[in-house]
Design a protein around this motif. Structure first.
Motif, PDB file in Angstrom:
ATOM      1  N   GLU A   1     -45.410  27.096 -42.848  1.00  0.00           N
ATOM      2  CA  GLU A   1     -46.509  27.122 -41.839  1.00  0.00           C
ATOM      3  C   GLU A   1     -47.829  26.506 -42.108  1.00  0.00           C
ATOM      4  O   GLU A   1     -48.242  25.756 -41.138  1.00  0.00           O
ATOM      5  N   SER A   2     -48.171  26.510 -43.354  1.00  0.00           N
ATOM      6  CA  SER A   2     -49.314  25.812 -43.638  1.00  0.00           C
ATOM      7  C   SER A   2     -49.225  24.457 -43.695  1.00  0.00           C
ATOM      8  O   SER A   2     -50.077  23.267 -43.271  1.00  0.00           O
ATOM      9  N   PHE A   3     -48.011  23.859 -44.331  1.00  0.00           N
ATOM     10  CA  PHE A   3     -47.962  22.277 -44.210  1.00  0.00           C
ATOM     11  C   PHE A   3     -47.528  21.893 -43.041  1.00  0.00           C
ATOM     12  O   PHE A   3     -47.969  20.699 -42.610  1.00  0.00           O
ATOM     13  N   THR A   4     -46.907  22.361 -42.061  1.00  0.00           N
ATOM     14  CA  THR A   4     -46.715  22.102 -40.843  1.00  0.00           C
ATOM     15  C   THR A   4     -47.999  21.926 -40.110  1.00  0.00           C
ATOM     16  O   THR A   4     -48.121  20.862 -39.395  1.00  0.00           O
ATOM     17  N   THR A   5     -48.913  22.823 -40.209  1.00  0.00           N
ATOM     18  CA  THR A   5     -50.418  22.660 -39.607  1.00  0.00           C
ATOM     19  C   THR A   5     -50.981  21.415 -40.254  1.00  0.00           C
ATOM     20  O   THR A   5     -51.593  20.483 -39.398  1.00  0.00           O
ATOM     21  N   LEU A   6     -50.907  21.233 -41.539  1.00  0.00           N
ATOM     22  CA  LEU A   6     -51.464  20.012 -42.041  1.00  0.00           C
ATOM     23  C   LEU A   6     -50.859  18.752 -41.725  1.00  0.00           C
ATOM     24  O   LEU A   6     -51.510  17.744 -41.623  1.00  0.00           O
ATOM     25  N   GLY A   7     -49.610  18.852 -41.494  1.00  0.00           N
ATOM     26  CA  GLY A   7     -48.850  17.677 -41.007  1.00  0.00           C
ATOM     27  C   GLY A   7     -49.307  17.302 -39.557  1.00  0.00           C
ATOM     28  O   GLY A   7     -49.495  16.104 -39.374  1.00  0.00           O
ATOM     29  N   GLU A   8     -49.553  18.144 -39.010  1.00  0.00           N
ATOM     30  CA  GLU A   8     -49.988  17.915 -37.418  1.00  0.00           C
ATOM     31  C   GLU A   8     -51.491  17.261 -37.274  1.00  0.00           C
ATOM     32  O   GLU A   8     -51.713  16.446 -36.723  1.00  0.00           O
ATOM     33  N   GLU A   9     -52.318  17.793 -38.338  1.00  0.00           N
ATOM     34  CA  GLU A   9     -53.695  17.355 -38.281  1.00  0.00           C
ATOM     35  C   GLU A   9     -53.762  15.888 -38.869  1.00  0.00           C
ATOM     36  O   GLU A   9     -54.447  15.204 -38.584  1.00  0.00           O
ATOM     37  N   PHE A  10     -52.751  15.829 -40.037  1.00  0.00           N
ATOM     38  CA  PHE A  10     -52.755  14.469 -40.535  1.00  0.00           C
ATOM     39  C   PHE A  10     -52.480  13.284 -39.597  1.00  0.00           C
ATOM     40  O   PHE A  10     -53.253  12.140 -39.352  1.00  0.00           O
ATOM     41  N   GLU A  11     -51.354  13.597 -38.832  1.00  0.00           N
ATOM     42  CA  GLU A  11     -51.009  12.671 -37.836  1.00  0.00           C
ATOM     43  C   GLU A  11     -52.219  12.237 -36.468  1.00  0.00           C
ATOM     44  O   GLU A  11     -52.265  11.318 -36.130  1.00  0.00           O
ATOM     45  N   LYS A  12     -53.048  13.533 -36.495  1.00  0.00           N
ATOM     46  CA  LYS A  12     -54.208  13.178 -35.464  1.00  0.00           C
ATOM     47  C   LYS A  12     -55.169  12.104 -36.133  1.00  0.00           C
ATOM     48  O   LYS A  12     -55.554  11.587 -35.533  1.00  0.00           O
ATOM     49  N   ALA A  13     -55.338  12.834 -37.396  1.00  0.00           N
ATOM     50  CA  ALA A  13     -56.241  11.668 -38.311  1.00  0.00           C
ATOM     51  C   ALA A  13     -56.023  10.258 -38.447  1.00  0.00           C
ATOM     52  O   ALA A  13     -56.567   9.672 -38.507  1.00  0.00           O
ATOM     53  N   HIS A  14     -54.727  10.312 -38.415  1.00  0.00           N
ATOM     54  CA  HIS A  14     -54.073   8.847 -38.639  1.00  0.00           C
ATOM     55  C   HIS A  14     -53.013   8.508 -37.839  1.00  0.00           C
ATOM     56  O   HIS A  14     -51.707   8.359 -38.016  1.00  0.00           O
ATOM     57  N   PRO A  15     -53.377   7.734 -36.531  1.00  0.00           N
ATOM     58  CA  PRO A  15     -52.302   7.624 -35.383  1.00  0.00           C
ATOM     59  C   PRO A  15     -51.395   6.420 -35.933  1.00  0.00           C
ATOM     60  O   PRO A  15     -51.908   5.676 -36.566  1.00  0.00           O
TER      61      PRO A  15
END
Length: 276
Positions: free
Chosen positions: A66-80
């Motif tokens: 759960e926590s890494f999935t959240t971080l993965g989504e945020e990473f993709e937002k920060a790095h298009p």
């Protein structure tokens, strides 16, 4: 066996976690010309342009789902232009896959012992770093109908208990506690990772399971958690490492930076993980 998870729906609370810190992290790791073209290979990051791109493949312990999935989504937002894919499962199985040549950029294990399986073969780049800790908790059916109040209750002859396999970190921690207390628990099954053990309770195929506190937290009202003091005897350190043959090393390093950042710690502590 491993299970691949690509996406879980974030809660409204998680959606805003660490946004400012993530933007700052994005600015730091994308300090070059953001209008530069991506690298030719879809797997590689365009480090020469100062802009990250391509796929980052993360092998991570099931308890980090759960926590890494959240971080993965945020990473993709920060790095298009980037995409984070995950392979979640038992840490021992993930380590075996990496040592067999499975393509991956990052490994996050649920114990230093399973990380050592990878470092001993020289498959990591640099020293792994502990980023969180986790401890066990008893998961029971909602409402705790069997009135489980302590670890010794799991030895009851009429209670159907599920444990993690002894080879995976949650199982190793369980065995350490049982050996220290001299308690004999006879499970109805051993599961290959912590999510498998928890699922048995969620499906009412078991009355209780020894899992991580974070997994009880993630399950919400599907289970009820029972803390026990003996859990302090086997607290697991979670190390993370860049892999030596990482196909997208630049983006992988940035993902590890996110995990270890203030924003990353906020997501992980919100999931119930302990700071190292």
């Amino acid at each position: 066996m491993t299970r691949t998870a690509r996406r879980t729906r974030r809660t409204a609370r998680r959606a805003g976690v660490g946004a400012a810190a993530l933007l700052a992290l994005s600015a730091c790791s994308s300090s070059g010309d953001s209008s530069a073209a991506d690298a030719d290979s879809p797997r590689s990051g365009s480090a020469s342009a100062g802009r990250l791109s391509g796929t980052v493949t993360v092998f991570a312990a099931a308890s980090l789902t759960e926590s890494f999935t959240t971080l993965g989504e945020e990473f993709e937002k920060a790095h298009p232009g980037t995409e984070v894919t995950f392979n979640f499962g038992g840490s021992d199985s993930l380590a075996a896959g990496i040592n067999s040549g499975a393509p991956a950029d990052v490994f996050a294990a649920a114990s230093t012992t399973t990380m050592k399986l990878v470092t001993d073969t020289g498959a990591t780049s640099g020293e792994p770093v502990t980023f969180v800790r986790n401890r066990l908790e008893i998961a029971t059916l909602p409402g705790n109908p069997d009135k489980v109040a302590a670890l010794e209750d799991l030895a009851g002859p009429d209670l159907k208990v599920v444990l993690c396999d002894k080879e995976v970190p949650c199982g190793a921690a369980t065995q350490k506690i049982l050996e220290a207390t001299g308690l004999k628990v006879t499970p109805v099954s051993y599961e290959q990772d912590v999510k498998g053990a928890l699922t048995k309770v969620e499906l009412k195929e078991a009355d209780a399971a020894l899992v991580y506190k974070t997994d009880v937290h993630a399950a919400g009202d599907k289970v009820e958690g029972v803390e026990f003091p003996e859990a302090s005897e086997a607290v697991n350190d979670y190390p993370i490492a860049l892999l030596r043959d990482a196909p997208n090393a630049d983006a992988a390093k940035a993902f590890i930076d996110l995990v270890r950042s203030e924003a990353g710690r906020e997501v992980l502590s919100g999931a119930g993980f302990l700071t190292p």
